[in-house]
Design a protein around this motif. Structure first.
Motif, PDB file in Angstrom:
ATOM      1  N   ASN A 228       0.886  -1.165   0.000  1.00 45.29           N
ATOM      2  CA  ASN A 228       0.000   0.000   0.000  1.00 45.29           C
ATOM      3  C   ASN A 228       0.924   1.215   0.000  1.00 45.29           C
ATOM      4  O   ASN A 228       1.220   1.780   1.044  1.00 45.29           O
ATOM      5  N   PHE A 231       0.708   6.661  -2.577  1.00 46.45           N
ATOM      6  CA  PHE A 231       0.309   6.763  -3.983  1.00 46.45           C
ATOM      7  C   PHE A 231      -0.339   8.098  -4.348  1.00 46.45           C
ATOM      8  O   PHE A 231      -0.861   8.246  -5.461  1.00 46.45           O
ATOM      9  N   ASP A 250       2.698  10.203 -10.785  1.00 47.50           N
ATOM     10  CA  ASP A 250       2.429   8.820 -10.390  1.00 47.50           C
ATOM     11  C   ASP A 250       3.701   7.982 -10.381  1.00 47.50           C
ATOM     12  O   ASP A 250       3.657   6.757 -10.522  1.00 47.50           O
ATOM     13  N   SER A 253       3.863   4.877  -7.861  1.00 48.48           N
ATOM     14  CA  SER A 253       3.195   3.663  -8.335  1.00 48.48           C
ATOM     15  C   SER A 253       4.001   3.009  -9.442  1.00 48.48           C
ATOM     16  O   SER A 253       4.150   1.779  -9.488  1.00 48.48           O
ATOM     17  N   VAL A 257       5.499  -0.907  -9.454  1.00 47.84           N
ATOM     18  CA  VAL A 257       5.125  -1.836 -10.523  1.00 47.84           C
ATOM     19  C   VAL A 257       6.359  -2.284 -11.298  1.00 47.84           C
ATOM     20  O   VAL A 257       6.497  -3.459 -11.664  1.00 47.84           O
ATOM     21  N   ALA A 274      -2.589   1.382  -6.369  1.00 45.55           N
ATOM     22  CA  ALA A 274      -1.800   2.292  -7.200  1.00 45.55           C
ATOM     23  C   ALA A 274      -2.687   3.399  -7.731  1.00 45.55           C
ATOM     24  O   ALA A 274      -3.912   3.283  -7.782  1.00 45.55           O
ATOM     25  N   SER A 275      -2.042   4.492  -8.117  1.00 43.81           N
ATOM     26  CA  SER A 275      -2.696   5.608  -8.797  1.00 43.81           C
ATOM     27  C   SER A 275      -1.979   5.871 -10.105  1.00 43.81           C
ATOM     28  O   SER A 275      -0.768   5.646 -10.209  1.00 43.81           O
ATOM     29  N   TRP A 276      -2.706   6.372 -11.100  1.00 41.71           N
ATOM     30  CA  TRP A 276      -2.109   6.711 -12.381  1.00 41.71           C
ATOM     31  C   TRP A 276      -2.796   7.943 -12.939  1.00 41.71           C
ATOM     32  O   TRP A 276      -3.975   8.191 -12.722  1.00 41.71           O
ATOM     33  N   TRP A 291       4.940   0.851 -17.649  1.00 43.96           N
ATOM     34  CA  TRP A 291       5.637   0.647 -16.383  1.00 43.96           C
ATOM     35  C   TRP A 291       6.171  -0.780 -16.230  1.00 43.96           C
ATOM     36  O   TRP A 291       7.097  -1.027 -15.450  1.00 43.96           O
TER      37      TRP A 291
END
Length: 500
Positions: A228, A231, A250, A253, A257, A274-276, A291
């Protein structure tokens, strides 16, 4: 930074655990004592019903008011409720602090449970409870994001598990149910101190390592990695360690990845929040695909897309900053300027499942914004099983025999016409898991009706082509991508699975 780290010895934790078990200060005990309505109100941050219900609960009521309602309690009552743990050692450990009329909690300590398990989780008081702004190394409690990852984690037995960025250690606690060995890391010394206290308080073991990202476990491999990460996306800054990485946009994240698969053992899986960024003129799926390292199966599940303005306001309030204040306006201005400079149209958020593979990798990016009840972790494990099967049968899919699970139903929407009702929409609906839905045409619906585990797909397509006067090759070319997608979503399964 917080000056003093909490110090919970194994002996003190054992005495606290005995006190909590004796008084009923655990998930089932608190729910039964407060009653459903007061307990639900407490979850909505409405404390008064719980306070009233606690008045007749003797020592359990003292603990509820002390730890769940952030109240001040008389020292004799606290001493009795915590027995055999002592007030003096609770003060020394940093669990309690003295107030004018008694004792108050210096840390948040509340029961937490899932399925048949029950634990206690220590974390820092929020700014309202503490009566002061939270420091940069504030350790968050079990929030919505933590619970989301708990539900999105596959719980199959594994030998070793890494909880990267453990925070208060709640993911590590859950991991002890299915992993033989748990390793937890964090860049925050305070987080590790509280995570260690939580492991000892609950009588479980885990390895705790300090350092940034994957550095503490360099050259090691794990059967499962959960993460976690911090992010929150935006300018490169760190207001709170638990949510801000110091990397721009981002990139946090992307870093996890990109690096996580290299720390997986053969067959191991990684799962993270994750956030993008959604950038003008770009497909978010293309962005996250870039990624990935080579030879990595990946399932990106987008749960939400936030408008940049709403996103900034939400995280300002999370930090206890009023957006209308001078500080709030200044920080919002910097944040929104950064979004504008980088053409950010939205911020996506969701779950990622990763696995190293020796075959041609499968990468799927999809939206899952509908509400669902079943934990996504079991679905992620099933998704990996299904893409394995599809990879093994890539060249002989027409020879496979399929069944439609009992959990899948076909919905029809008809409209009236001159000749009666006619079907305008056929929608396949999976009633369990994430509740996937697929719209079908008449031929696809007829094909699925024949998937009863008796005839291979090629025979069904031949019969369907003959019945509808369609070239079988064209019909097969059209059907195979649909079949593949339905298998990935668990709406069509190999017949041998149901037989097993």
């Amino acid at each position: 930074m917080s000056s003093d780290l909490p110090e919970f010895s194994a002996e003190f934790c054992a005495r606290l655990r005995e006190a909590f078990q004796r008084t009923g200060y655990h998930v089932d005990g608190v729910l039964a004592a407060l009653g459903g309505q007061a307990h639900a109100a407490l979850g909505r941050n409405e404390p008064e019903p719980a306070r009233r219900a606690s008045e007749d609960l003797a020592e359990l009521g003292t603990l509820i008011r002390l730890f769940l309602l952030a109240g001040t309690e008389p020292e004799p009552a606290v001493r009795a409720a915590l027995h055999p743990a002592g007030v003096a050692e609770a003060l020394e450990a940093g669990l309690l602090r003295r107030a004018r009329d008694g004792l108050r909690a210096a840390l948040d300590l509340r029961p937490h449970g899932a399925n048949d398990a029950s634990w206690w989780v220590l974390s820092d008081l929020d700014s309202e409870q503490a009566g002061a702004p939270a420091p940069v190394d504030h350790v968050l409690g079990v929030g919505h994001a933590s619970l989301s990852l708990v539900r999105a984690t596959t719980r199959r037995p594994v030998g070793s598990l890494l909880d990267l960025g453990t925070g208060n250690g709640v993911q590590a606690l859950h991991a002890t149910q299915h992993a033989e060995r748990v390793t937890a890391t964090d860049v925050s010394a305070r987080a590790l101190a509280l995570a260690g206290a939580n492991l000892r308080l609950n009588g479980v073991r885990g390895e705790l390592l300090h350092g940034e990202w994957f550095a503490p476990v360099a050259r090691r491999r794990f059967d499962q990695v959960v993460c976690n990460p911090p992010f929150v996306v935006g300018p490169p800054r760190v207001d709170y360690i638990y949510r801000d990485s110091g990397l721009a946009g981002d990139d946090a994240s992307a870093l996890v990845v990109r690096q996580l698969p290299g720390f997986l053992a053969e067959g191991g899986i990684g799962q993270l929040l994750a956030s993008w960024l959604h950038v003008e003129g770009q497909d978010w799926a293309d962005r996250v695909h870039r990624w990935l390292p080579p030879n990595t199966d990946a399932w990106f599940v987008q749960r939400d897309v936030a408008d940049p303005v709403l996103y900034v306001g939400t995280w300002l309030r999370d930090a206890g900053i009023e957006p209308r204040s001078p500080e709030g306006r200044a920080k919002a201005g910097v944040w929104l300027d950064w979004f504008a400079e980088h053409d950010v149209a939205g911020v996506g958020f969701g779950f990622v499942t990763l696995r190293r593979t020796d075959g041609a990798p499968t990468v799927v990016c999809e939206d899952l914004r509908q509400a669902y009840d079943d934990p996504l972790g079991a679905e992620a494990g099933g998704w990996l099983d299904r893409i394995d099967w599809l990879r093994d049968h890539e060249h002989d899919l027409p020879s496979a025999t399929f069944v439609v699970p009992d959990s899948v139903v076909l919905e029809r929407i008809d409209e009236p016409g001159d000749e009666g009702w006619s079907t305008v929409i056929r929608r396949l609906h999976r009633t369990d898991g994430p509740g996937w839905r697929h719209e079908l045409d008449e031929l696809a619906a007829a094909l699925l009706a024949g998937c009863r585990g008796a005839l291979p797909l090629s025979d069904l397509l031949g019969l369907l082509a003959a019945a509808h006067d369609q070239p079988v090759d064209e019909l097969t070319a059209t059907a195979l991508p649909v079949v593949t997608e339905l298998v990935r979503h668990g709406m069509l399964l190999p017949a041998e699975w149901s037989a097993a």
